[in-house]
Design a protein around this motif. Structure first.
Motif, PDB file in Angstrom:
ATOM      1  N   ARG A  91      -2.057   5.627  -0.279  1.00  0.00           N
ATOM      2  CA  ARG A  91      -2.674   6.465   0.757  1.00  0.00           C
ATOM      3  C   ARG A  91      -3.296   7.710   0.115  1.00  0.00           C
ATOM      4  O   ARG A  91      -4.328   8.206   0.568  1.00  0.00           O
ATOM      5  CB  ARG A  91      -1.635   6.859   1.799  1.00  0.00           C
ATOM      6  CG  ARG A  91      -2.201   7.673   2.959  1.00  0.00           C
ATOM      7  CD  ARG A  91      -1.143   7.958   4.013  1.00  0.00           C
ATOM      8  NE  ARG A  91      -1.671   8.760   5.100  1.00  0.00           N
ATOM      9  CZ  ARG A  91      -2.305   8.270   6.163  1.00  0.00           C
ATOM     10  NH1 ARG A  91      -2.465   6.959   6.264  1.00  0.00           N
ATOM     11  NH2 ARG A  91      -2.766   9.054   7.109  1.00  0.00           N
ATOM     12  N   ALA A  92      -2.649   8.205  -0.944  1.00  0.00           N
ATOM     13  CA  ALA A  92      -3.191   9.345  -1.680  1.00  0.00           C
ATOM     14  C   ALA A  92      -4.045   8.895  -2.854  1.00  0.00           C
ATOM     15  O   ALA A  92      -5.141   9.425  -3.091  1.00  0.00           O
ATOM     16  CB  ALA A  92      -2.054  10.246  -2.172  1.00  0.00           C
ATOM     17  N   ASP A  93      -3.569   7.902  -3.620  1.00  0.00           N
ATOM     18  CA  ASP A  93      -4.276   7.499  -4.824  1.00  0.00           C
ATOM     19  C   ASP A  93      -5.578   6.757  -4.538  1.00  0.00           C
ATOM     20  O   ASP A  93      -6.450   6.676  -5.419  1.00  0.00           O
ATOM     21  CB  ASP A  93      -3.379   6.614  -5.693  1.00  0.00           C
ATOM     22  CG  ASP A  93      -2.290   7.420  -6.393  1.00  0.00           C
ATOM     23  OD1 ASP A  93      -2.275   8.648  -6.204  1.00  0.00           O
ATOM     24  OD2 ASP A  93      -1.459   6.829  -7.097  1.00  0.00           O
ATOM     25  N   SER A  94      -5.737   6.200  -3.340  1.00  0.00           N
ATOM     26  CA  SER A  94      -7.006   5.538  -3.032  1.00  0.00           C
ATOM     27  C   SER A  94      -8.155   6.540  -3.066  1.00  0.00           C
ATOM     28  O   SER A  94      -9.283   6.189  -3.432  1.00  0.00           O
ATOM     29  CB  SER A  94      -6.936   4.862  -1.661  1.00  0.00           C
ATOM     30  OG  SER A  94      -6.711   5.817  -0.629  1.00  0.00           O
ATOM     31  N   GLY A  95      -7.868   7.790  -2.701  1.00  0.00           N
ATOM     32  CA  GLY A  95      -8.901   8.818  -2.805  1.00  0.00           C
ATOM     33  C   GLY A  95      -9.326   9.060  -4.241  1.00  0.00           C
ATOM     34  O   GLY A  95     -10.501   9.324  -4.521  1.00  0.00           O
ATOM     35  N   LEU A  96      -8.358   8.965  -5.179  1.00  0.00           N
ATOM     36  CA  LEU A  96      -8.702   9.108  -6.595  1.00  0.00           C
ATOM     37  C   LEU A  96      -9.595   7.964  -7.054  1.00  0.00           C
ATOM     38  O   LEU A  96     -10.532   8.167  -7.842  1.00  0.00           O
ATOM     39  CB  LEU A  96      -7.425   9.141  -7.437  1.00  0.00           C
ATOM     40  CG  LEU A  96      -6.447  10.288  -7.174  1.00  0.00           C
ATOM     41  CD1 LEU A  96      -5.218  10.140  -8.052  1.00  0.00           C
ATOM     42  CD2 LEU A  96      -7.121  11.629  -7.413  1.00  0.00           C
ATOM     43  N   TRP A 121       0.830  -1.207   0.000  1.00  0.00           N
ATOM     44  CA  TRP A 121       0.000   0.000   0.000  1.00  0.00           C
ATOM     45  C   TRP A 121       0.865   1.259   0.000  1.00  0.00           C
ATOM     46  O   TRP A 121       0.626   2.191  -0.776  1.00  0.00           O
ATOM     47  CB  TRP A 121      -0.910  -0.039   1.227  1.00  0.00           C
ATOM     48  CG  TRP A 121      -1.937   1.040   1.299  1.00  0.00           C
ATOM     49  CD1 TRP A 121      -1.862   2.211   1.994  1.00  0.00           C
ATOM     50  CD2 TRP A 121      -3.224   1.039   0.667  1.00  0.00           C
ATOM     51  NE1 TRP A 121      -3.006   2.934   1.845  1.00  0.00           N
ATOM     52  CE2 TRP A 121      -3.861   2.243   1.036  1.00  0.00           C
ATOM     53  CE3 TRP A 121      -3.886   0.141  -0.151  1.00  0.00           C
ATOM     54  CZ2 TRP A 121      -5.142   2.568   0.595  1.00  0.00           C
ATOM     55  CZ3 TRP A 121      -5.153   0.468  -0.595  1.00  0.00           C
ATOM     56  CH2 TRP A 121      -5.766   1.666  -0.226  1.00  0.00           C
ATOM     57  N   ARG A 122       1.885   1.279   0.852  1.00  0.00           N
ATOM     58  CA  ARG A 122       2.711   2.474   0.980  1.00  0.00           C
ATOM     59  C   ARG A 122       3.620   2.681  -0.228  1.00  0.00           C
ATOM     60  O   ARG A 122       3.774   3.802  -0.715  1.00  0.00           O
ATOM     61  CB  ARG A 122       3.546   2.399   2.260  1.00  0.00           C
ATOM     62  CG  ARG A 122       2.742   2.507   3.544  1.00  0.00           C
ATOM     63  CD  ARG A 122       3.665   2.702   4.737  1.00  0.00           C
ATOM     64  NE  ARG A 122       4.596   1.595   4.884  1.00  0.00           N
ATOM     65  CZ  ARG A 122       4.366   0.516   5.618  1.00  0.00           C
ATOM     66  NH1 ARG A 122       3.223   0.407   6.284  1.00  0.00           N
ATOM     67  NH2 ARG A 122       5.245  -0.459   5.712  1.00  0.00           N
TER      68      ARG A 122
END
Length: 507
Positions: A120-125, A114-115
């Motif tokens: 952590r950022a791209d999951s929001g996309l 994941w890291r």
């Protein structure tokens, strides 16, 4: 050399079928009853606040386009953002018990994947793409270092098709994109067995449904390879769909799709409001019995007075009368906008204070009750998207060759709590849960700590236990390990409780 497309399930057949499906979904579609299903282009425009301008009777749009654009207010973005901001992935864990006898611990392998992929950022996309465009995808591939690579893909470039009668297994997947470096349009096709690469010089390719061959397409080297066809080492299509609201439509339903008509109503009411402010809010004045001179050259009437706050209208004719018309009442327009916004809040289950922004003397319980619908909606999305993230991780372990974890179905996605809670509420609940016998790890998770934070805190607790043991009995040998320190800590806790119970019984 043209690509043959007449044999079902052949590479050319899949390219034609999936390519047409991909391009058709970008435009609006109409059914036999005249109902319009918005395409991806329309959904994107509304999400970005670029809704089409309504037409006003008797008004030329070219004359009012400048201020009509300012009248648009993007309420649909709040519908999307209020949901996305509460969809946070904290980590992953396996439900079984590990070798140390602990269960529910954060899995370090999944957290590393994941890291290192910046999820952590791209999951929001991914979440925003699924909510705003019905679907989003995550492509799982093997990187140059042998580690899994996760990338977010949009439905404007990626399309998949499931096996007949099975909505869980993918029969094929296609990625179609414009290569800006070469000016070509490229495509990658995945089947469970093979991977194919195609290219065309056309910027906007067309897929005729009855075409026996694709004359404008030809085989092309796959990204990162010199071959146009390779074996699929994973044995499955490496695309994981994130489908939003499958209960409304099997192919997905955008979060703001059923409030587009309400957004249009709001825009119309706002434009009418601004038009009334621009043309009707100023009190027009009139003069009766006044002789108006004419221009000797043009013959046009000469304006006798100029509307100016510094000038007074006067005339020598005592028979002339002056007056003014009443200004247009703006409150009906304001109430129409407010009513439409309330409809949007009810349909989308968005808290009213998110949209209206008027929070005066409202208790915390009232705010919590207002957010009940939003929290329930977010939890429903967590259930659907959680399954997709678990499939992503299983594919990643398949890339690593870890068959056991790739086939483990006790993998669980750990989500951030979607409900707004204060620190004091969480701490008070943790104390009450401790008295009820809830384990420490579960209490820390309920307080909002991530699995990684809980693991670090557990190490710190073991270190504190070492220091406490040394201070209590300096002659005792130090713990041999952190596990030994944990065992001694737990033993002291049990003995102290028994001693208290014995003392109470003796009394």
């Amino acid at each position: 050399m043209p690509v043959a497309a007449d044999v079902p399930e052949s590479p050319g057949w899949w390219l034609k079928r999936l390519g047409k499906k991909l391009l058709d979904e970008r435009d609006d579609s109409h059914d036999d009853e005249g109902e319009v299903t918005p395409g991806l282009d329309t959904l994107t425009k509304y999400a970005e606040g670029r809704a089409p301008l309504p037409t006003l009777p008797g008004v030329d749009p070219r004359e009012v386009a400048s201020w009509m654009k300012d009248a648009r207010t993007n309420w649909t973005s709040l519908v999307l953002d209020s949901t996305v901001e509460r969809l946070g992935v904290d980590g992953f864990r396996f439900g079984g018990v590990d070798g140390d006898g602990d269960s529910g611990k954060a899995d370090e392998d999944t957290n590393r994947i994941w890291r290192e992929n910046g999820m952590r950022a791209d999951s929001g996309l991914v979440h925003y793409g699924a909510l705003s465009q019905r679907r989003a995808f995550v492509l799982v591939e093997e990187g140059d270092n042998g580690r899994p690579v996760l990338t977010h893909e949009t439905p404007r470039q990626v399309v998949v098709e499931h096996e007949q009668g099975n909505h869980r297994r993918l029969a094929a997947g296609l990625k179609l994109w414009r290569d800006d470096w070469t000016g070509q349009t490229r495509a990658t096709l995945w089947t469970p067995d093979r991977v194919y690469g195609f290219v065309t010089k056309r910027e906007n390719p067309v897929f005729a449904p009855r075409a026996a061959e694709l004359k404008e397409w030809e085989a092309f080297a796959l990204p990162g390879s010199k071959e146009s066809e390779l074996a699929n080492a994973l044995g499955v299509v490496p695309l994981v769909p994130f489908v939003n609201r499958r209960n409304r439509r099997a192919s997905g339903f955008a979060e703001h799709e059923d409030v587009i008509s309400v957004q249009n109503r709001i825009n119309l009411s706002l434009i009418m409001l601004i038009a009334a402010m621009k043309y009707g809010a100023f009190r027009q004045r009139w003069a009766a019995g006044l002789e108006v001179d004419e221009d000797p050259v043009t013959g046009q009437k000469i304006q006798p007075f100029t509307l100016d706050i510094k000038r007074l209208w006067t005339t020598e004719d005592p028979e002339v009368k002056f007056g003014e018309f009443a200004a247009t009442d703006l409150m009906p327009y304001v109430r129409a906008v407010t009513a439409a916004v309330q409809d949007l809040a009810a349909i989308s289950r968005t808290p009213p204070h998110y949209l209206i922004g008027a929070v005066v003397n409202v208790s915390g319980d009232a705010l919590k009750a207002a957010e009940t619908g939003l929290v329930a909606k977010v939890e429903d999305r967590q259930t659907a998207f959680g399954e997709s993230w678990q499939n992503v991780m299983r594919l990643a372990f398949r890339v690593l060759g870890e068959t056991e974890k790739a086939e483990a179905f006790d993998l669980e996605t750990v989500w951030r709590d979607p409900e707004s809670r204060t620190v004091s509420e969480l701490a008070d609940a943790a104390v009450k849960k401790q008295s009820a016998g809830v384990p420490w790890r579960q209490r820390m998770e309920d307080m909002g700590y991530t699995p990684s934070q809980i693991s670090r805190m557990e190490i710190d607790r073991a270190a504190d236990a070492m220091n406490a043991q040394t201070a209590l009995d300096p002659a005792a040998p130090p713990p041999a390990s952190l596990d030994d320190a944990r065992a001694r800590r737990d033993q002291r806790t049990v003995i102290s409780r028994e001693d208290e119970d014995d003392g109470a019984n003796a009394a």
